[in-house]
Write a protein that holds these residues in place. Sequence first.
Motif, short mmCIF file in Angstrom:
data_model
loop_
_atom_site.label_atom_id
_atom_site.label_comp_id
_atom_site.label_asym_id
_atom_site.label_seq_id
_atom_site.Cartn_x
_atom_site.Cartn_y
_atom_site.Cartn_z
N UNK A 259 0.83 -1.21 0.00
CA UNK A 259 0.00 0.00 0.00
C UNK A 259 0.86 1.25 0.00
N UNK A 260 2.01 1.17 0.67
CA UNK A 260 2.89 2.34 0.80
C UNK A 260 3.86 2.48 -0.36
N UNK A 261 4.00 1.44 -1.16
CA UNK A 261 4.90 1.49 -2.31
C UNK A 261 4.11 1.05 -3.54
N UNK A 262 3.36 2.00 -4.07
CA UNK A 262 2.40 1.69 -5.11
C UNK A 262 3.04 1.55 -6.48
N UNK A 263 2.22 1.08 -7.41
CA UNK A 263 2.70 0.91 -8.77
C UNK A 263 1.55 0.67 -9.72
N UNK A 264 1.87 0.68 -11.00
CA UNK A 264 0.86 0.48 -12.03
C UNK A 264 0.32 -0.95 -12.03
N UNK A 265 1.07 -1.90 -11.42
CA UNK A 265 0.59 -3.28 -11.37
C UNK A 265 -0.66 -3.41 -10.51
N UNK A 266 -0.70 -2.65 -9.42
CA UNK A 266 -1.84 -2.72 -8.49
C UNK A 266 -2.29 -1.30 -8.17
N UNK A 267 -3.33 -0.85 -8.85
CA UNK A 267 -3.83 0.50 -8.67
C UNK A 267 -4.89 0.54 -7.60
N UNK A 268 -4.95 1.66 -6.88
CA UNK A 268 -6.08 1.89 -5.97
C UNK A 268 -6.35 3.39 -5.91
N UNK A 269 -7.57 3.73 -5.60
CA UNK A 269 -8.03 5.12 -5.68
C UNK A 269 -7.32 6.02 -4.67
N UNK A 270 -6.83 5.45 -3.57
CA UNK A 270 -6.22 6.26 -2.52
C UNK A 270 -4.69 6.27 -2.61
N UNK A 271 -4.16 5.96 -3.76
CA UNK A 271 -2.71 5.83 -3.89
C UNK A 271 -1.97 7.12 -3.55
N UNK A 272 -2.48 8.26 -4.03
CA UNK A 272 -1.82 9.53 -3.74
C UNK A 272 -1.89 9.86 -2.26
N UNK A 273 -2.93 9.39 -1.59
CA UNK A 273 -3.11 9.67 -0.16
C UNK A 273 -2.20 8.78 0.70
N UNK A 274 -1.94 7.54 0.24
CA UNK A 274 -1.25 6.57 1.09
C UNK A 274 0.19 6.28 0.70
N UNK A 275 0.51 6.37 -0.57
CA UNK A 275 1.80 5.86 -1.06
C UNK A 275 2.95 6.81 -0.76
#
Length: 326
Positions: A259-275
């Motif tokens: 959740x803290x190290x996001x990527x295009x492989x696994x998208x989620x709506x809160x990525x900018x808030x959490x990553x």
Amino acid sequence: MRALGLRRSLYLLTAFLIVLLWFFQYCYPGHVERGYIKQRSQEHELIQVLRRASMPDRTVILTMVDESRASPGSLLEVLLQSFKSGEGTQRFLNHLVIITMDPQAFKYCRTLHPHCIHPSTFEAYFSPMRQSTTKPYQNAFSWRRNNVLLEVLDLGYNIIFTDVDVLWLRSPLSNFNPAYELSISCTLSSEGQREGYPRGGGIFFLKANAIAIEFFKYWKFIKVLYPNSDVEESLCRTIIESQDVTNVLGFRVQPVNTTYFGGFCQLNQDMLRDAYTIHANCCDDLTSKVHDLRIVLDDWIRFRKRVSGDNASDEMALRWPQKCPR
């Protein structure tokens, strides 16, 4: 038994190298002496750059680029911009060391950043190879990276390695536990018919100690012994499939929440808030990576303005990736 066999193989290899060194020393002393002087000069350059860039705890941030990743409008520009636009990340530019793999990349790197390593420093690893995004090129790129990591660890520096196609939104340091030899985020994705293929999040922490050095020596040793075998270049996959070796060596791994190290492989709506970081993985084309990462960076800047304007609850629909596959 596997550990005993590995140790015996290491002893045999060491004995062979000692004999080979003796032969060259006495048959070609001038050649060996010139090579030694050149090697010492290159090592001195590396030590000087690492010393200038090091954090107080002897940690440096490393990335590697070739000409295709370090030229006008390339991934290197996007990475550096993310450091400047992130929350508390601009200070890390002082600790970022960029390993360049060819003279063109080095020349361009020097126009953007003070801590660039000339390719001659790792000349033995950076033999010319056609720039590409194909699997063989990516494998070679990963193995060259591993050789560099081993040399820097051997000099006593902890490493935060970041792929150049990673955006630094926030400081990730709080997620890395220095009690472990490796802190890494691994995501599961599909590649062809291989479901659940483990991919790295584009960033990991390595602790400089004897255990970590032995692990990378083992990994390199196996590749030398079996150059045509299916030895994995992926650090995530190697860790997953080499539990017996990591247990024997005492190589400790801290899995970091994806959740803290996001990527295009696994998208989620809160990525900018959490990553803390976002990686353009599951995307092979460099032009597409640059295009989509610039959109992410633009959205990140807009998101920060909303937060500062007390609009943090407003939803921001993901506009990316566009050219990279979802």
